[in-house]
Write an enzyme that holds these catalytic residues in place. Sequence first.
Site, PDB file in Angstrom:
ATOM      1  N   ALA A  28      -2.580  11.450  -6.187  1.00  0.00           N
ATOM      2  CA  ALA A  28      -3.054  11.019  -4.867  1.00  0.00           C
ATOM      3  C   ALA A  28      -4.352  11.729  -4.486  1.00  0.00           C
ATOM      4  CB  ALA A  28      -1.976  11.271  -3.813  1.00  0.00           C
ATOM      5  N   TYR A  29      -4.394  13.028  -4.698  1.00  0.00           N
ATOM      6  CA  TYR A  29      -5.576  13.808  -4.313  1.00  0.00           C
ATOM      7  C   TYR A  29      -6.784  13.454  -5.174  1.00  0.00           C
ATOM      8  CZ  TYR A  29      -8.405  17.808  -2.890  1.00  0.00           C
ATOM      9  OH  TYR A  29      -9.421  18.599  -2.394  1.00  0.00           O
ATOM     10  N   VAL A  30      -6.588  13.433  -6.482  1.00  0.00           N
ATOM     11  CA  VAL A  30      -7.706  13.151  -7.386  1.00  0.00           C
ATOM     12  C   VAL A  30      -8.251  11.741  -7.154  1.00  0.00           C
ATOM     13  CG1 VAL A  30      -8.362  12.859  -9.803  1.00  0.00           C
ATOM     14  CG2 VAL A  30      -6.961  14.811  -9.116  1.00  0.00           C
ATOM     15  N   SER A  54      -8.176  10.030  -4.374  1.00  0.00           N
ATOM     16  CA  SER A  54      -8.900   9.983  -3.092  1.00  0.00           C
ATOM     17  C   SER A  54     -10.281  10.605  -3.212  1.00  0.00           C
ATOM     18  CB  SER A  54      -8.093  10.688  -1.994  1.00  0.00           C
ATOM     19  OG  SER A  54      -8.046  12.092  -2.186  1.00  0.00           O
ATOM     20  N   LYS A  55     -10.395  11.659  -4.006  1.00  0.00           N
ATOM     21  CA  LYS A  55     -11.687  12.312  -4.183  1.00  0.00           C
ATOM     22  C   LYS A  55     -12.599  11.517  -5.120  1.00  0.00           C
ATOM     23  CE  LYS A  55     -11.230  15.846  -1.469  1.00  0.00           C
ATOM     24  NZ  LYS A  55     -12.139  16.091  -0.325  1.00  0.00           N
TER      25      LYS A  55
END
Length: 234
Positions: free
Chosen positions: A151-153, A155-156
């Site tokens: 999710a984090y990767v 989004s970035k």
Amino acid sequence: MKTVLVTGANKGIGFGIAKHLGLKGWTVIIGARNEKRAEKAIGQLRALGIDVAGWVSIELKAPDSIQQAAEEIVKRYPALTLLVNNAGIPGDMGVDSEHTEIATIRETLEVNFVGTFALTKALLPLLAKNGGRIANVTVPSEISPYWHPLAYVASKAAQNAMMGVMATEFQQASTPIEIFSVHPGPTTTDLNGNMALPGFHDIDTVGQKFAELIEDGLNHQGEFIELYPIVKED
């Protein structure tokens, strides 16, 4: 005047960035979700002699909050010359992609990409007027075998694409805005549970190096800059 808005500046990397830009003579605007934490950060910064203009309430997953914050910034801080998009959420970093909930993907993208884009978009006219800059605090789009929370990767990666597209369009249209991305490298923060492994840096070290980058006098349009690259193992 050099005036900067740092989102998520009440703690972590955002606080370190606000602190060290402030020590270099920047007037700082704190972007935060919580008044108590924002006021605490303001007190700490002012105790160091930093010029803090105030704080703005910004909730990146709420479009109305973003619009209200942008209107307040334009009205109260018309000298804004630098936007640091630092605020974000981690998603669930403790599971693999198979066990990542769809709701987590949506929420993380909504905050880290959609919210960041919405705030940036709302402030473009002011930044163009002032010949300003936008610096996004992000991570590489290239997938690391050592750390890859989906999710984090994701989004970035979307945020990095936003930066690249905007940089190209600014150049093509001769828009007087510079935009680039900054990867702090492994840093001990609340976002990663205050992980402190070999090769990790603290927020003061990262904040100081970020401030030096901002003050280097170079044009970084469209660049992805790694302050402390992740060292690959053999």
